[in-house]
Design a protein around this motif. Structure first.
Motif, PDB file in Angstrom:
ATOM      1  N   ASN A   4      -1.655  -2.513   5.926  1.00  0.00           N
ATOM      2  CA  ASN A   4      -1.725  -1.156   6.478  1.00  0.00           C
ATOM      3  C   ASN A   4      -1.422  -0.075   5.451  1.00  0.00           C
ATOM      4  O   ASN A   4      -1.706   1.096   5.682  1.00  0.00           O
ATOM      5  N   MET A   5      -0.818  -0.452   4.325  1.00  0.00           N
ATOM      6  CA  MET A   5      -0.475   0.509   3.284  1.00  0.00           C
ATOM      7  C   MET A   5      -1.589   0.553   2.245  1.00  0.00           C
ATOM      8  O   MET A   5      -1.998  -0.482   1.719  1.00  0.00           O
TER       9      MET A   5
ATOM     10  N   ILE B 165       9.088  -0.537  -0.194  1.00  0.00           N
ATOM     11  CA  ILE B 165       8.285   0.194   0.794  1.00  0.00           C
ATOM     12  C   ILE B 165       7.532  -0.820   1.642  1.00  0.00           C
ATOM     13  O   ILE B 165       6.848  -1.705   1.117  1.00  0.00           O
ATOM     14  N   SER B 166       7.672  -0.709   2.936  1.00  0.00           N
ATOM     15  CA  SER B 166       6.985  -1.616   3.848  1.00  0.00           C
ATOM     16  C   SER B 166       6.350  -0.816   4.972  1.00  0.00           C
ATOM     17  O   SER B 166       6.681   0.354   5.197  1.00  0.00           O
ATOM     18  N   ALA B 167       5.452  -1.454   5.695  1.00  0.00           N
ATOM     19  CA  ALA B 167       4.786  -0.800   6.822  1.00  0.00           C
ATOM     20  C   ALA B 167       5.593  -1.056   8.092  1.00  0.00           C
ATOM     21  O   ALA B 167       5.990  -2.182   8.383  1.00  0.00           O
ATOM     22  N   SER B 168       5.834   0.010   8.852  1.00  0.00           N
ATOM     23  CA  SER B 168       6.543  -0.120  10.122  1.00  0.00           C
ATOM     24  C   SER B 168       5.612  -0.754  11.158  1.00  0.00           C
ATOM     25  O   SER B 168       4.421  -0.977  10.922  1.00  0.00           O
ATOM     26  N   LYS B 169       6.173  -1.017  12.334  1.00  0.00           N
ATOM     27  CA  LYS B 169       5.306  -1.417  13.445  1.00  0.00           C
ATOM     28  C   LYS B 169       4.340  -0.271  13.747  1.00  0.00           C
ATOM     29  O   LYS B 169       4.643   0.898  13.506  1.00  0.00           O
ATOM     30  N   ALA B 170       3.176  -0.608  14.252  1.00  0.00           N
ATOM     31  CA  ALA B 170       2.156   0.407  14.512  1.00  0.00           C
ATOM     32  C   ALA B 170       2.507   1.226  15.746  1.00  0.00           C
ATOM     33  O   ALA B 170       3.047   0.709  16.724  1.00  0.00           O
ATOM     34  N   LEU B 171       2.207   2.520  15.678  1.00  0.00           N
ATOM     35  CA  LEU B 171       2.368   3.432  16.799  1.00  0.00           C
ATOM     36  C   LEU B 171       0.987   3.882  17.264  1.00  0.00           C
ATOM     37  O   LEU B 171       0.025   3.886  16.500  1.00  0.00           O
ATOM     38  N   GLU B 172       0.917   4.299  18.520  1.00  0.00           N
ATOM     39  CA  GLU B 172      -0.360   4.760  19.078  1.00  0.00           C
ATOM     40  C   GLU B 172      -0.330   6.281  19.168  1.00  0.00           C
ATOM     41  O   GLU B 172       0.623   6.872  19.681  1.00  0.00           O
ATOM     42  N   PHE B 173      -1.375   6.920  18.639  1.00  0.00           N
ATOM     43  CA  PHE B 173      -1.466   8.377  18.567  1.00  0.00           C
ATOM     44  C   PHE B 173      -2.627   8.880  19.415  1.00  0.00           C
ATOM     45  O   PHE B 173      -3.705   8.289  19.422  1.00  0.00           O
ATOM     46  N   LEU B 174      -2.391  10.018  20.058  1.00  0.00           N
ATOM     47  CA  LEU B 174      -3.409  10.669  20.869  1.00  0.00           C
ATOM     48  C   LEU B 174      -4.258  11.597  20.009  1.00  0.00           C
ATOM     49  O   LEU B 174      -3.724  12.434  19.273  1.00  0.00           O
TER      50      LEU B 174
ATOM     51  N   LEU C 144       3.958   3.632   9.768  1.00  0.00           N
ATOM     52  CA  LEU C 144       4.604   4.549   8.834  1.00  0.00           C
ATOM     53  C   LEU C 144       5.052   3.774   7.607  1.00  0.00           C
ATOM     54  O   LEU C 144       5.207   2.543   7.657  1.00  0.00           O
ATOM     55  N   LEU C 145       5.234   4.477   6.518  1.00  0.00           N
ATOM     56  CA  LEU C 145       5.855   3.896   5.340  1.00  0.00           C
ATOM     57  C   LEU C 145       7.373   3.892   5.553  1.00  0.00           C
ATOM     58  O   LEU C 145       7.967   4.935   5.827  1.00  0.00           O
ATOM     59  N   ARG C 146       7.988   2.747   5.442  1.00  0.00           N
ATOM     60  CA  ARG C 146       9.449   2.637   5.508  1.00  0.00           C
ATOM     61  C   ARG C 146       9.943   2.503   4.071  1.00  0.00           C
ATOM     62  O   ARG C 146       9.700   1.501   3.417  1.00  0.00           O
ATOM     63  N   VAL C 147      10.625   3.535   3.581  1.00  0.00           N
ATOM     64  CA  VAL C 147      10.972   3.640   2.164  1.00  0.00           C
ATOM     65  C   VAL C 147      12.480   3.446   1.996  1.00  0.00           C
ATOM     66  O   VAL C 147      13.277   4.252   2.480  1.00  0.00           O
TER      67      VAL C 147
END
Length: 316
Positions: free
Chosen positions: A239-240, A305-314, A132-135
């Protein structure tokens, strides 16, 4: 894995379908369904699901609801192990669901997810990893989260959609397409209602800031935006993904259409006013409005703005 699901009944497609959607969810044993009326209820909803030790977290809402829930989850560290995320298309634009969620109409997607739960949670189902974008705005103590951020003509297009399209009760995919087309038409005709210069200083990762007289800014961690648009062509492992179109860009219509199709033509180069980057972090120095997953923020000064840790999506 235990399954949790958070619904926002006030989001786009839920407004006139929620009773049916809720009934389908309740027919599936093992789904802990929590309904939230506003963002203030998100922390308690997550706490309730964390207490159930859910391994799958489904979100039935729009892009803003999805990012608010995921942002709170990341900031609070409420889960010892981050759950697998399932995104249902319950909003208006549903860019998140279109890229990393469950496709189709809300009714179809909900039924498909419920059947996945009922049939043993098939471990071979496709998955996708996204940050995610961390703003972090200089004027706010806590960060915001989202998966798409826009400025410049994105704001003018959003204003037009609210005033002329959504106010007439149109909130489906057609209304979104209409708003995009109207914005492009206004830009091509130099309509001042859409073409407003926004100066910005932009620093990519640790590089020195660069000045842009911005016409359009688009930034995302998604690979595809609405209608499959892929307006990013930068290189690098960040990632951004960021694209900037400047006010004095040349051959705007033909070049920008090629960018939206994910096939930037030979004119899409910095010398002609077109820039694209991949980054781990970005610092904007800007005075104006930002669109973060449909929510309008007012920036004054530095925005980190930075990239968060990655999440896994179904993906189903």
């Amino acid at each position: 894995m235990p399954v949790g699901l958070i619904s926002n009944p006030g989001s786009g497609h839920n407004r006139d379908q929620f009773d049916h959607i809720r009934a389908r969810i309740e027919r599936t044993a093992g789904i802990h369904h929590v309904i939230t009326e506003n963002t203030a209820q998100i922390p308690s909803a997550l706490a309730a699901l964390a207490a159930q030790d859910v391994g799958v977290l489904a979100i039935n809402g729009g892009d803003g609801t999805c990012s608010a829930i995921l942002g709170e989850m990341l900031e609070s560290n409420i889960f010892e192990t981050l759950p697998l995320i399932a995104v249902l298309p319950g909003g208006t634009a549903n860019m998140n669901a279109g890229d990393i969620g469950i496709g189709g109409s809300l009714t179809k997607a909900t039924d498909q997810f419920c059947r996945w739960c009922e049939n043993g949670q098939d471990g071979s189902s496709d998955r996708a990893s996204r940050s995610l974008l961390r703003v972090q705005l200089a004027t706010e103590p806590t960060p915001r989260y989202g998966m798409f951020l826009g400025a410049g003509a994105v704001i003018q297009g959003t204003d037009y959609a609210h005033k002329e399209i959504h106010s007439r009760g149109l909130r489906d995919d057609f209304s979104l397409a209409l708003g995009v087309l109207r914005t492009l038409w206004g830009l091509s005709r130099n309509d001042p209602a859409f073409r407003e210069n926004t100066p910005v200083e932009l620093a990519i990762d640790s590089a020195d800031p660069e000045h842009h007289n911005m016409l359009i800014l688009a930034m995302s961690t998604l690979h595809r935006l609405a209608f499959g648009m892929q307006p990013f062509w930068g290189e690098g492992d960040g990632n951004m993904r960021i694209t900037i179109v400047e006010q004095d860009c040349s051959r705007f219509v033909r070049t920008f259409v090629s960018i939206l199709r994910g096939r930037p033509n030979a004119n899409a180069v910095p010398a002609e006013g077109y820039f694209s980057y991949n980054a781990h972090s970005v610092t904007l120095d800007i005075a104006g409005k930002l669109n973060l997953d449909g929510e309008i923020l007012t920036a004054s000064g530095s925005v980190v703005i930075s990239a968060s840790k990655a999440l896994e999506f179904l993906k189903l």
